[in-house]
Write a protein that holds these residues in place. Structure first.
Motif, PDB file in Angstrom:
ATOM      1  N   MET A   1       0.858  -1.198   0.000  1.00 26.78           N
ATOM      2  CA  MET A   1       0.000   0.000   0.000  1.00 26.78           C
ATOM      3  C   MET A   1       0.886   1.236   0.000  1.00 26.78           C
ATOM      4  SD  MET A   1      -2.989  -0.821  -0.238  1.00 26.78           S
ATOM      5  CE  MET A   1      -3.094  -2.585  -0.461  1.00 26.78           C
ATOM      6  N   THR A   2       0.375   2.309  -0.538  1.00 19.40           N
ATOM      7  CA  THR A   2       1.189   3.519  -0.581  1.00 19.40           C
ATOM      8  C   THR A   2       1.119   4.258   0.752  1.00 19.40           C
ATOM      9  OG1 THR A   2      -0.593   4.011  -2.093  1.00 19.40           O
ATOM     10  CG2 THR A   2       1.626   4.445  -2.862  1.00 19.40           C
ATOM     11  N   ARG A   3       2.139   5.032   0.982  1.00 20.65           N
ATOM     12  CA  ARG A   3       2.172   5.871   2.171  1.00 20.65           C
ATOM     13  C   ARG A   3       1.485   7.192   1.857  1.00 20.65           C
ATOM     14  NH1 ARG A   3       5.719   4.032   5.998  1.00 20.65           N
ATOM     15  NH2 ARG A   3       6.911   2.230   5.311  1.00 20.65           N
ATOM     16  N   ILE A   4       0.932   7.801   2.884  1.00 15.35           N
ATOM     17  CA  ILE A   4       0.258   9.088   2.708  1.00 15.35           C
ATOM     18  C   ILE A   4       1.289  10.164   3.050  1.00 15.35           C
ATOM     19  CG2 ILE A   4      -1.717  10.497   3.426  1.00 15.35           C
ATOM     20  CD1 ILE A   4      -2.899   7.685   4.464  1.00 15.35           C
ATOM     21  N   VAL A   5       2.038  10.589   2.038  1.00 17.15           N
ATOM     22  CA  VAL A   5       3.138  11.528   2.302  1.00 17.15           C
ATOM     23  C   VAL A   5       2.590  12.944   2.493  1.00 17.15           C
ATOM     24  CG1 VAL A   5       5.327  12.440   1.450  1.00 17.15           C
ATOM     25  CG2 VAL A   5       4.710  10.062   1.013  1.00 17.15           C
ATOM     26  N   HIS A   6       1.640  13.312   1.629  1.00 20.67           N
ATOM     27  CA  HIS A   6       1.071  14.661   1.746  1.00 20.67           C
ATOM     28  C   HIS A   6      -0.342  14.581   2.280  1.00 20.67           C
ATOM     29  CE1 HIS A   6       4.546  16.063  -0.385  1.00 20.67           C
ATOM     30  NE2 HIS A   6       4.336  15.136  -1.305  1.00 20.67           N
ATOM     31  N   HIS A   7      -0.665  15.483   3.195  1.00 15.42           N
ATOM     32  CA  HIS A   7      -2.007  15.503   3.778  1.00 15.42           C
ATOM     33  C   HIS A   7      -2.456  16.958   3.878  1.00 15.42           C
ATOM     34  CE1 HIS A   7      -5.245  15.079   6.677  1.00 15.42           C
ATOM     35  NE2 HIS A   7      -5.236  13.781   6.446  1.00 15.42           N
ATOM     36  N   LEU A  13       5.129  14.578   5.120  1.00 15.03           N
ATOM     37  CA  LEU A  13       6.138  13.829   5.862  1.00 15.03           C
ATOM     38  C   LEU A  13       7.378  13.750   4.992  1.00 15.03           C
ATOM     39  CD1 LEU A  13       4.248  10.697   7.215  1.00 15.03           C
ATOM     40  CD2 LEU A  13       4.853  12.764   8.473  1.00 15.03           C
ATOM     41  N   ALA A  38       2.391  -1.243  10.584  1.00  9.55           N
ATOM     42  CA  ALA A  38       2.352  -0.186   9.579  1.00  9.55           C
ATOM     43  C   ALA A  38       3.400  -0.449   8.495  1.00  9.55           C
ATOM     44  CB  ALA A  38       2.590   1.174  10.233  1.00  9.55           C
ATOM     45  N   LEU A  41       2.180  -3.295   6.224  1.00  9.39           N
ATOM     46  CA  LEU A  41       1.090  -2.866   5.339  1.00  9.39           C
ATOM     47  C   LEU A  41       1.649  -1.979   4.215  1.00  9.39           C
ATOM     48  CD1 LEU A  41      -1.931  -2.938   4.726  1.00  9.39           C
ATOM     49  CD2 LEU A  41      -2.197  -0.909   6.147  1.00  9.39           C
ATOM     50  N   ALA A  42       2.592  -1.105   4.569  1.00 13.27           N
ATOM     51  CA  ALA A  42       3.196  -0.234   3.559  1.00 13.27           C
ATOM     52  C   ALA A  42       3.929  -1.059   2.500  1.00 13.27           C
ATOM     53  CB  ALA A  42       4.155   0.751   4.215  1.00 13.27           C
TER      54      ALA A  42
END
Ligand SMILES: Cc1cc2nc3c(=O)[nH]c(=O)nc-3n(C[C@H](O)[C@H](O)[C@H](O)COP(=O)(O)OP(=O)(O)OC[C@H]3O[C@@H](n4cnc5c(N)ncnc54)[C@H](O)[C@@H]3O)c2cc1C
Ligand code: FES
Lengths: 111, 410
Positions: A1-7, A13, A38, A41-42
């Motif tokens: 799964m991709t990481r949520i770098v921008h929020h 991050l 985590a 999953l990543a």
């Protein structure tokens, strides 16, 4: 799964330290200060173990230490909760497997 | 040895620590998570004022404050037993035994599970798990999700998942079972959602909430409830669909849904499989109170507080000497209320160890603050929470009268 770098609210991050650890003999990448659950999953890994009795595949469920579904063997220590444990460089993580149930098999064979 | 030991570094535990450390008490906080903040860490919602409640930032503020005080926070430490011998508490953890004359149990809440066939497949998780993965760990839980269970927490987190770019295909109810009761009844669900006020999942429910409180109108609304569901920021809420099975080989591949009537009865022949790679189960919250039970604290079942809760006074003391409780262990409410309650508990402990007029004055103010925050709270998990709090006050009165009586008799 991709990481949520921008929020949009929590921000981006960046500059996180990366390192590798080992899951079932396979070398994987993790970031500092994240849990084993985590990191796995990543890496696209949802199955953390197979049930001791039924052999059915299991992943994390509550992610905060309440359900014990994510238990793994970490550096030879059994029953460690992946959702509460920070992954460390070179950590050796192993999933649980179905246990042989000799008595049950004997009963089944005699039925 | 610290003078007070706090179990749980959530908003209640941290605020409790700050309040009593400000009166010179030495505090140790134990928490099993990788960092302090508790469930605050994942919270992210917009208040009616338009301001954001960013739990991560709130936690940071509290943690920075603890750094200026005699507070030691130990993360990655799990408490599994707690006993009292003579005047001290012995708290058993995976890192040895901690001793202290006072304990504050602030272990928060856990999620009720709604078992649906197939729910042990990898990719099925509690709704809170997806919040923590998204906002705390910043890892996507999947590409295509279905939420089973329509309650306040589910909608708060749906919004958070959408914000992080995660696609939720639909929100449905769990099929009726001996465990899911109200959660499977569209009429009951609609009633709860219309009482959610500001957090109601759509403008229609928010604005129409007064009207919807009328039973006949609610029934009519359900009758004409759109078949495809009501869109919530793009995701349909399907009050007339129930999940009967989660399917997949080694992991989630889809969910079998059926159409239900207003009472939750399945209409046969309507089953259909919908694709998904993850499923979130939202069963609601209950107080995580095992440690208080292990310590011998009496409990009372008060559904308006979320379930079985340790008996406690307004000052957060329990009938067990030296044991205090605060936060969601005493009833399910938002993070802000847990903070206010933590302050009360911290001051009550300071009073117990060094009673003086100044602390008492602060304690009275802190008590008032709890009421204030509760009345103004934009998020309320249980609409009847105030009744629940009153019920506990009455239980405490009875309990303390009985205590007096016992002292007179023996
Ligand atoms: C999954 C989940 C999601 C939530 N989301 C929201 C939300 O979006 N908005 C909202 O307003 N409220 C939310 N809540 C409600 C939440 O309970 C309150 O907002 C608030 O965080 C309660 O604060 P607390 O200090 O009582 O407990 P918590 O914040 O839950 O903190 C308790 C701490 O105790 C620790 N702990 C528990 N047992 C042990 C043990 N045996 N040993 C060591 N440490 C232990 C935990 O690791 C945790 O850090 C959520 C609750 C849960 C469970
Ligand atoms: S996922 Fe529940 S304990 Fe780790």
């Amino acid at each position: 799964m991709t990481r949520i770098v921008h929020h949009p609210i929590l921000g981006s991050l960046n500059n996180r330290q990366k390192f590798s650890f080992v899951f079932n003999g396979q070398e994987l990448e993790a970031y500092e200060n994240e849990t084993i659950a985590a990191a796995l999953l990543a890496n696209g890994i949802r199955t953390l173990r197979h049930h001791e009795e039924s052999g059915s595949p299991r992943g994390f469920y509550c992610n905060i230490g309440h359900c014990m579904e994510c238990r793994l063997t970490v550096n030879e220590q059994a029953n460690v909760r992946a959702c509460l444990t920070t992954v460390k460089p070179n950590m050796a993580v192993q999933s649980g497997k179905q246990h042989p149930n000799i008595v049950k098999r004997m009963v089944e064979e005699n039925e | 040895m610290s003078e007070i030991l706090i179990i749980g570094a959530g908003p209640a535990g941290l605020s409790g620590a700050i309040a009593c450390a400000q009166h010179g008490l030495k505090v140790t906080i134990i928490d099993e998570f990788i960092k302090p903040g508790g469930r605050l860490l994942g919270q992210l919602h917009q208040e009616p004022s338009g301001e954001w409640w960013n739990g991560m930032k709130e936690a940071e503020k509290l943690i920075n404050e603890t750094k200026t005080l005699p507070i030691d926070i130990r993360c990655g430490v799990s408490v599994y037993n707690i006993e009292r011998h003579d005047a001290d508490w012995y708290v058993y953890t995976n890192e040895g035994v901690f001793e202290s004359p006072y304990v504050l149990i602030a272990t928060g809440a856990a999620e009720y599970a709604i078992p649906v066939p197939g729910w042990t497949l990898p990719g099925v998780m509690s709704i809170g798990a997806s919040q923590v993965m998204t906002n705390v760990h910043r890892v996507q839980v999947g590409k295509k999700g279905i939420i089973i269970g329509a309650n306040v927490l589910a909608f708060a987190i749906l919004n958070e998942l959408q914000m992080a770019g995660i696609n939720i295909e639909r929100v449905v109810l769990p099929a009726e079972s001996p465990i899911s009761k109200k959660e499977s009844n569209p009429e009951e669900v609609l009633k709860i959602l219309t009482e959610a006020g500001h957090l109601a999942p759509s403008a229609l429910l928010r604005n129409g909430s007064k009207l919807m409180k009328i039973d006949s109108l609610r029934r009519m609304a359900l009758k004409y409830f759109p078949k495809g569901g009501m869109k919530i920021n793009g995701t349909p809420l399907q009050l007339k669909k129930a999940a009967i099975e989660i399917v997949g080989n080694e992991k989630v591949e889809g969910v079998k849904l059926a159409t239900i009537d207003s009472q939750g009865n399945i209409i046969s022949g309507t089953e259909k499989l919908y694709e998904a790679d993850f499923v979130c189960i939202a069963g609601g919250l209950y107080p995580l109170a095992e440690l208080a039970a292990v310590a011998g604290c009496p409990f009372k079942y008060i559904p308006q507080l979320g379930g079985h809760v340790p008996i406690h006074s307004k000052n957060m003391e329990t009938p067990i000497p030296g044991m205090f409780v605060a936060g969601n262990i005493t009833g399910i409410e938002s993070g802000k209320i847990a903070m206010a309650q933590g302050t009360v508990a911290g001051l009550a402990i300071a009073m117990a160890s060094q009673s003086n007029a100044k602390i008492d004055e602060q304690l009275q103010q802190a008590l008032q603050k709890v009421e204030e925050v509760r009345t103004k709270s934009p998020i309320q998990f249980i609409p009847e929470i105030a009744e629940g709090r009153l019920a506990m006050e009455r239980v405490w009165e009875k309990e303390s009268n009985r205590g007096e009586l016992e002292r007179v008799i023996f």
